[in-house]
Design a protein around this motif. Structure first.
Motif, PDB file in Angstrom:
ATOM      1  N   LEU A  54      37.372  35.297  51.660  1.00  0.00           N
ATOM      2  CA  LEU A  54      37.730  34.824  50.316  1.00  0.00           C
ATOM      3  C   LEU A  54      37.298  35.824  49.248  1.00  0.00           C
ATOM      4  O   LEU A  54      38.027  36.088  48.293  1.00  0.00           O
ATOM      5  N   VAL A  55      36.084  36.373  49.401  1.00  0.00           N
ATOM      6  CA  VAL A  55      35.602  37.330  48.393  1.00  0.00           C
ATOM      7  C   VAL A  55      36.494  38.577  48.415  1.00  0.00           C
ATOM      8  O   VAL A  55      36.908  39.084  47.360  1.00  0.00           O
ATOM      9  N   GLU A  56      36.826  39.043  49.614  1.00  0.00           N
ATOM     10  CA  GLU A  56      37.687  40.219  49.733  1.00  0.00           C
ATOM     11  C   GLU A  56      39.073  39.954  49.114  1.00  0.00           C
ATOM     12  O   GLU A  56      39.625  40.793  48.400  1.00  0.00           O
ATOM     13  N   LYS A  57      39.571  38.735  49.347  1.00  0.00           N
ATOM     14  CA  LYS A  57      40.916  38.381  48.864  1.00  0.00           C
ATOM     15  C   LYS A  57      40.980  38.331  47.330  1.00  0.00           C
ATOM     16  O   LYS A  57      41.957  38.768  46.729  1.00  0.00           O
ATOM     17  N   HIS A  58      39.915  37.818  46.698  1.00  0.00           N
ATOM     18  CA  HIS A  58      40.013  37.552  45.256  1.00  0.00           C
ATOM     19  C   HIS A  58      39.249  38.532  44.371  1.00  0.00           C
ATOM     20  O   HIS A  58      39.487  38.557  43.154  1.00  0.00           O
ATOM     21  N   ALA A  59      38.329  39.328  44.962  1.00  0.00           N
ATOM     22  CA  ALA A  59      37.548  40.258  44.125  1.00  0.00           C
ATOM     23  C   ALA A  59      38.488  41.228  43.424  1.00  0.00           C
ATOM     24  O   ALA A  59      39.464  41.703  44.007  1.00  0.00           O
ATOM     25  N   GLY A  60      38.185  41.499  42.148  1.00  0.00           N
ATOM     26  CA  GLY A  60      39.020  42.412  41.383  1.00  0.00           C
ATOM     27  C   GLY A  60      40.262  41.741  40.829  1.00  0.00           C
ATOM     28  O   GLY A  60      41.018  42.333  40.069  1.00  0.00           O
TER      29      GLY A  60
END
Ligand SMILES: NC(=O)c1ccc[n+]([C@@H]2O[C@H](COP(=O)([O-])OP(=O)(O)OC[C@H]3O[C@@H](n4cnc5c(N)ncnc54)[C@H](O)[C@@H]3O)[C@@H](O)[C@H]2O)c1
Ligand SMILES: O=c1ccn([C@@H]2O[C@H](COP(=O)(O)OP(=O)(O)O[C@H]3O[C@H](CO)[C@@H](O)[C@H](O)[C@H]3O)[C@@H](O)[C@H]2O)c(=O)[nH]1
Length: 430
Positions: A54-60
């Motif tokens: 989830l963090v990888e998907k939404h970061a940035g």
């Protein structure tokens, strides 16, 4: 909606990533630069299944992190997900919450328009109204109920299943003082509630929401302690406590969850939360006898484990393997793990302790730098005079030939998971 989350630990990072997943724009504010950098790089700063994705998907994109409190100015609501540890006497330590509330208040002095500040942390009843709100008013110069509102939204996620618990809750509890705050909280949770298939949403007051969290944890911890009390009685009679508790759990009024008897409850929440509500109740003039008893039973279980060991082996000079150091399986968290009082007691008794855990060794090394640590359960058991099973990791249930390498195969099983009985002196704790 635009949300800010103060604190990017277990709860803060999980809810930030999950709020982003359901469509909100989220900013995490933390004082730790490494944590902030990690989130912005798309890496979860804590280990939780599904969180990295989830963090990888939404970061940035819909998720970012910063050390700058000004980020909350551009958001509709701020959630405080800061630690609420225990003082030595069990009282809640609100110093980190107070520091966070001051920082939020100072920042809100520059806010144009309405804002909602929500306590996500576990805090004793009246904290949000009587501690957090006055700090926000004093620091911001704004007026509660006019310029801003407060809310309380307790969190029930468990470590090891934080993401799935948050995205699929049994219930959502929304505490507020005004219709405007209630409506905004509803807007925040609507997409999550819809995605989760419509779990009950409890709309209530702020101090009621605070109390629901303690009642929840106190109930679960007490349920385990009651199971342990009953299982201890079973053991005195030579009755199989598992059969008894399995049958008891079939009563729909009781339910089978959290009837797992053994060495007791630990972790970052149950011990501190039960202690905090007992201390708060005492301050309010009430002695919480049932909860005090739940703690006493829990404190006694590791002592009983050692007593059972002593019936077979003198721990003085014996090599004792402690299998499981994490407070529960699926995590490397050792906070208030039952292994801690056990290892303390073993060392006091003069035992030579070797610990093993699939993932928690490094964390336990900080508590006990001088005991031995093995790289596998087999290594821990080799040459040991006795073994204590403390955490219900699946791999301990599968142990078999490994017991043959023990010098004297005395096994005291604190989680009732070891299946092999032949060739070893086996005692379940309960
Ligand atoms: N861990 C759980 O499973 C769980 C579940 C439900 C509720 N809770 C409750 O949630 C609250 C938070 O617990 P946690 O486990 O997430 O804590 P945590 O220690 O994992 O994370 C707290 C974060 O806050 C940051 N922080 C500290 N001071 C700060 C400040 N002034 N400004 C900004 N950031 C700051 C820290 O750097 C850290 O990253 C506690 O009240 C806890 O009881 C925890
Ligand atoms: O039948 C059981 C179930 C659990 N435990 C022990 O109880 C402790 C807590 O376990 P668990 O509740 O799974 O872990 P936590 O992550 O501490 O979650 C609890 O604490 C969180 C923080 O408040 C809450 O949000 C959760 O709802 C609540 O379950 C652990 O030591 C377990 O070994 C038992 O001894 N027997």
């Amino acid at each position: 909606m635009k949300l800010s989350i103060i604190g990017s630990g277990y709860v803060g990072t999980t809810i930030a990533a999950c709020f982003a997943e359901v469509g909100h724009d989220v900013v995490n504010v933390d004082i730790d630069e490494d944590i902030v950098a990690s989130v912005n790089d798309g890496d979860a700063p804590i280990h939780e299944p599904g969180l990295d994705e989830l963090v990888e998907k939404h970061a940035g994109d819909r998720l970012r992190a910063t050390t700058d409190y000004d980020a909350i100015l551009d958001t509709d609501a701020t959630f405080l997900a800061l630690p609420t540890p225990s003082e030595d006497d069990g009282h809640i330590d609100l110093s980190i919450m107070e520091a966070g509330a001051r920082s939020v208040g100072r920042t809100l002095a520059d806010k144009d328009g309405y804002h909602l500040v929500v306590t996500k942390s576990t805090v004793v009843p009246t904290t949000t109204e009587e501690v957090i709100a006055p700090l926000l008013e004093d620091e911001s110069g704004l007026e509660l109920g006019t310029d801003f509102d407060i809310g309380m939204n307790p969190e029930f996620l468990r470590e090891g299943s934080a993401v799935s618990d948050f995205l699929g809750p049994d219930k959502v509890v929304l505490g507020s003082q005004t219709d405007r705050a209630a409506a905004l909280l509803r807007d925040v949770f609507d997409p999550l509630v819809e995605r989760a298939g419509g779990p009950p949403v409890v709309e209530t007051g702020v101090r009621e929401a605070e109390m629901i969290k303690y009642a929840n944890n106190a109930f679960l911890a007490s349920k385990i302690s009651l199971a342990n009390d009953l299982a201890n009685i079973c053991k005195e009679y030579g009755i199989d406590s598992e059969e008894v508790l399995d049958a008891v759990g079939l009563d729909s009024r009781i339910g089978s969850a959290f009837l797992g008897a053994g060495v007791g409850w630990g972790g970052s929440c149950f011990p501190k939360d039960v202690a905090a509500i007992v201390a708060a109740a005492r301050d309010a003039g009430y002695e919480a006898t049932m909860l005090e008893a739940a703690v006493e039973v829990n404190d006694r279980q590791p002592v009983r484990m050692l007593d059972i060991l002593r019936e077979h082996t003198d721990p003085s000079g014996a090599r004792v393997a402690v299998l499981g150091l994490a407070f529960k399986p699926g995590t490397d968290d050792v906070r208030n793990s039952r292994a801690i009082p056990l290892i303390d007691a073993l060392l006091d008794a003069g035992a030579d302790v070797v610990g093993y855990d699939p993932v928690a060794t490094e964390n336990m090394r900080e508590h006990f730098p001088d005991i031995d640590y093995a790289d596998s359960a087999a290594d821990a058991l080799a040459g040991a005079d006795a073994a204590l099973v403390v955490t219900d990791w699946d791999e301990f249930a599968a142990l078999d030939d490994e017991f043959d390498a023990m010098t004297d195969a005395v096994v005291v099983d604190g989680r009732s998971i070891v299946s092999r009985r032949d060739g070893i002196v086996y005692e379940s704790l309960v």
